[in-house]
Design a protein around this motif. Structure first.
Motif, PDB file in Angstrom:
ATOM      1  N   HIS A   1      -3.135  21.620  18.259  1.00 37.60           N
ATOM      2  CA  HIS A   1      -4.052  20.726  17.853  1.00 37.60           C
ATOM      3  C   HIS A   1      -3.366  20.507  16.125  1.00 37.60           C
ATOM      4  O   HIS A   1      -2.849  20.470  15.665  1.00 37.60           O
ATOM      5  CB  HIS A   1      -4.980  20.809  17.448  1.00 37.60           C
ATOM      6  CG  HIS A   1      -5.961  22.106  16.583  1.00 37.60           C
ATOM      7  ND1 HIS A   1      -5.599  21.829  15.498  1.00 37.60           N
ATOM      8  CD2 HIS A   1      -5.599  23.449  17.103  1.00 37.60           C
ATOM      9  CE1 HIS A   1      -6.105  23.401  14.638  1.00 37.60           C
ATOM     10  NE2 HIS A   1      -6.098  23.415  15.652  1.00 37.60           N
TER      11      HIS A   1
ATOM     12  N   VAL B 139      -5.381  18.801  12.313  1.00 33.37           N
ATOM     13  CA  VAL B 139      -6.122  17.936  11.252  1.00 33.37           C
ATOM     14  C   VAL B 139      -7.578  18.591  12.081  1.00 33.37           C
ATOM     15  O   VAL B 139      -7.771  17.653  12.906  1.00 33.37           O
ATOM     16  CB  VAL B 139      -6.042  17.545   9.962  1.00 33.37           C
ATOM     17  CG1 VAL B 139      -5.090  18.242   9.630  1.00 33.37           C
ATOM     18  CG2 VAL B 139      -6.628  16.222  10.054  1.00 33.37           C
ATOM     19  N   TYR B 140      -9.428  19.437  11.167  1.00 39.00           N
ATOM     20  CA  TYR B 140     -10.144  19.725  11.711  1.00 39.00           C
ATOM     21  C   TYR B 140     -10.365  19.901  13.005  1.00 39.00           C
ATOM     22  O   TYR B 140     -11.676  20.187  13.320  1.00 39.00           O
ATOM     23  CB  TYR B 140     -10.847  17.775  11.483  1.00 39.00           C
ATOM     24  CG  TYR B 140     -10.583  17.423  11.104  1.00 39.00           C
ATOM     25  CD1 TYR B 140     -10.186  17.355   9.613  1.00 39.00           C
ATOM     26  CD2 TYR B 140     -10.169  15.777  10.820  1.00 39.00           C
ATOM     27  CE1 TYR B 140     -10.320  16.737   8.190  1.00 39.00           C
ATOM     28  CE2 TYR B 140      -9.675  15.155   9.753  1.00 39.00           C
ATOM     29  CZ  TYR B 140      -9.736  15.417   8.593  1.00 39.00           C
ATOM     30  OH  TYR B 140      -8.786  14.144   7.995  1.00 39.00           O
ATOM     31  N   GLY B 141      -9.179  19.974  13.602  1.00 32.59           N
ATOM     32  CA  GLY B 141      -9.605  20.754  15.874  1.00 32.59           C
ATOM     33  C   GLY B 141      -9.419  22.048  15.679  1.00 32.59           C
ATOM     34  O   GLY B 141      -9.362  23.005  14.349  1.00 32.59           O
ATOM     35  N   SER B 142      -9.865  22.050  16.470  1.00 31.10           N
ATOM     36  CA  SER B 142      -9.508  24.017  17.330  1.00 31.10           C
ATOM     37  C   SER B 142      -9.707  24.157  18.374  1.00 31.10           C
ATOM     38  O   SER B 142      -7.927  23.084  18.949  1.00 31.10           O
ATOM     39  CB  SER B 142     -11.191  24.522  16.883  1.00 31.10           C
ATOM     40  OG  SER B 142     -10.898  26.083  16.898  1.00 31.10           O
TER      41      SER B 142
ATOM     42  N   SER C  48      -5.908  27.805  18.901  1.00 24.87           N
ATOM     43  CA  SER C  48      -6.741  27.130  17.294  1.00 24.87           C
ATOM     44  C   SER C  48      -4.704  27.520  16.592  1.00 24.87           C
ATOM     45  O   SER C  48      -4.115  28.327  16.175  1.00 24.87           O
ATOM     46  CB  SER C  48      -7.726  27.822  16.829  1.00 24.87           C
ATOM     47  OG  SER C  48      -6.640  29.616  16.402  1.00 24.87           O
TER      48      SER C  48
ATOM     49  N   ASP D 148      -9.133  21.932   5.685  1.00 21.39           N
ATOM     50  CA  ASP D 148      -9.052  20.967   7.259  1.00 21.39           C
ATOM     51  C   ASP D 148      -7.961  20.974   8.385  1.00 21.39           C
ATOM     52  O   ASP D 148      -8.053  20.874   8.243  1.00 21.39           O
ATOM     53  CB  ASP D 148      -9.250  19.686   6.424  1.00 21.39           C
ATOM     54  CG  ASP D 148     -10.551  19.473   5.723  1.00 21.39           C
ATOM     55  OD1 ASP D 148     -11.350  19.865   6.587  1.00 21.39           O
ATOM     56  OD2 ASP D 148     -10.253  19.009   4.398  1.00 21.39           O
ATOM     57  N   GLY D 149      -7.205  22.141   7.635  1.00 17.38           N
ATOM     58  CA  GLY D 149      -5.897  21.999   8.511  1.00 17.38           C
ATOM     59  C   GLY D 149      -4.939  23.692   8.184  1.00 17.38           C
ATOM     60  O   GLY D 149      -4.704  22.973   6.322  1.00 17.38           O
TER      61      GLY D 149
ATOM     62  N   PHE E 267      -5.105  13.489   4.672  1.00 17.03           N
ATOM     63  CA  PHE E 267      -6.457  13.918   5.999  1.00 17.03           C
ATOM     64  C   PHE E 267      -7.058  15.285   4.966  1.00 17.03           C
ATOM     65  O   PHE E 267      -8.179  15.191   5.960  1.00 17.03           O
ATOM     66  CB  PHE E 267      -5.701  14.366   7.079  1.00 17.03           C
ATOM     67  CG  PHE E 267      -4.340  13.706   8.155  1.00 17.03           C
ATOM     68  CD1 PHE E 267      -5.144  12.431   9.440  1.00 17.03           C
ATOM     69  CD2 PHE E 267      -3.109  13.490   7.635  1.00 17.03           C
ATOM     70  CE1 PHE E 267      -4.423  11.107   9.358  1.00 17.03           C
ATOM     71  CE2 PHE E 267      -2.341  11.948   8.394  1.00 17.03           C
ATOM     72  CZ  PHE E 267      -2.933  11.879   9.165  1.00 17.03           C
ATOM     73  N   VAL E 268      -6.192  16.140   4.878  1.00 17.30           N
ATOM     74  CA  VAL E 268      -6.991  16.710   4.017  1.00 17.30           C
ATOM     75  C   VAL E 268      -7.617  16.942   2.801  1.00 17.30           C
ATOM     76  O   VAL E 268      -7.179  16.377   1.976  1.00 17.30           O
ATOM     77  CB  VAL E 268      -6.112  18.057   4.130  1.00 17.30           C
ATOM     78  CG1 VAL E 268      -5.806  17.988   5.538  1.00 17.30           C
ATOM     79  CG2 VAL E 268      -5.302  18.535   3.368  1.00 17.30           C
ATOM     80  N   GLU E 269      -8.500  17.730   2.561  1.00 18.00           N
ATOM     81  CA  GLU E 269      -9.138  17.789   1.156  1.00 18.00           C
ATOM     82  C   GLU E 269      -8.558  18.883   0.204  1.00 18.00           C
ATOM     83  O   GLU E 269      -8.246  18.961  -1.139  1.00 18.00           O
ATOM     84  CB  GLU E 269     -10.633  18.262   1.136  1.00 18.00           C
ATOM     85  CG  GLU E 269     -11.132  19.267   1.061  1.00 18.00           C
ATOM     86  CD  GLU E 269     -12.550  20.153   1.240  1.00 18.00           C
ATOM     87  OE1 GLU E 269     -13.151  18.593   0.784  1.00 18.00           O
ATOM     88  OE2 GLU E 269     -13.384  20.515   1.592  1.00 18.00           O
TER      89      GLU E 269
END
Length: 271
Positions: A57, A59-62, A94, A100-101, A178-180
């Motif tokens: 998957h 970013v943000y997913g699982s 995951s 975030d990833g 995409f990530v912080e």
């Protein structure tokens, strides 16, 4: 089967499973804790040594996003029913759930790469009767998952018959779109762990069959085009395609079919 490679394993109860979906949770030193894997087993009796497709998957997913945002299991069962592909097991882990990833890279003392390349296949082999040591393995992913699939698939070329990716991140710096988390958190000791092209070139002698695609309105399109041109320049065999669409689940739902049919074609040639 001998002793498990994992200290603890939780497997979903078949009485409560739906649509062929199962869940596995294992504890592994590579994650310094537990990791989740969603598995789709197609309908049918007496399935043995089925091909295994690992789907990574973004970013943000699982472990749940490929089936419950992408309908990966429904698409796969439809293609099986239409006899466009043979029965296949989908394995949807995951990424380790860091930030975030994780980028499927190693950091914070955790080995997210070995979690995917070693723990996930072992957990599936131990817990899914339709999978055996003879099962052929493929790996694919979207966005950050495509980044992971190409790097891990190249590095562990002896494990995978083919690799596919959709809308992939091609180099670690693109994670910042995409990530912080700061880019420094993703820095690796080896360039091949940060850059798809380097990983492929360094492992080209044992590279599985390779394809990837990207949408024409995707913010990663230019990066994907650059990777395609660099692979051509370095005479690395691959297939690259562009389609209408953007960095959204509607695109990945549509083009997962291309990945599965690609894997089917690789299976036919390997028989």
């Amino acid at each position: 089967m001998g002793k498990s490679k994992f200290r603890t394993t939780e497997l979903s109860n078949p009485a409560f499973e739906m649509d062929g979906l199962r869940f596995i949770t294992i504890k592994t030193p590579h994650l310094k804790g537990r990791g989740d894997i969603c598995v789709f087993v197609p309908k049918g009796e007496d399935h043995q040594s089925l091909p295994v497709v690992t789907l990574l998957h973004g970013v943000y997913g699982s472990a749940w996003v490929w089936p419950f945002l992408g309908n990966a299991h429904g698409i796969t069962q439809r293609l099986i029913d239409q006899k466009k592909i043979p029965p296949m097991v989908l394995v949807m882990p995951s990424d380790g759930l860091w930030g975030d990833g994780s980028g499927y890279m190693n950091h914070d003392g955790k080995n997210f790469e070995k979690w995917i390349a070693e723990d996930v296949p072992d957990a599936v082999f131990e817990n899914i009767p339709e999978v055996s040591e003879e099962s052929i393995h493929f790996i694919a992913g979207l966005s950050m998952g495509g980044f992971g699939a190409l790097k891990i698939g190249a590095k562990y070329g002896e494990k995978y018959q083919a690799i596919s990716a959709h809308s992939l991140i091609t180099e670690v710096a693109q994670m910042t779109l995409f990530v912080e988390e700061p880019l420094d958190a993703y820095k690796q000791a080896e360039r091949a762990r940060e850059d798809v092209l380097t990983a492929i070139i360094e492992n080209r002698e044992n590279l599985p069959r390779l394809r990837f695609d990207c949408g024409l309105d995707d913010e990663l399109l230019d990066y994907n085009r650059t990777l395609h041109q660099e692979l051509k320049k370095n005479q690395v065999p691959h297939t690259y395609e562009e389609f209408v669409g953007s960095h959204k689940w509607e695109y990945w739902q549509e083009h997962l079919e291309d990945t599965l049919i690609f894997f089917k074609d690789v299976l036919k040639k390997s028989c």
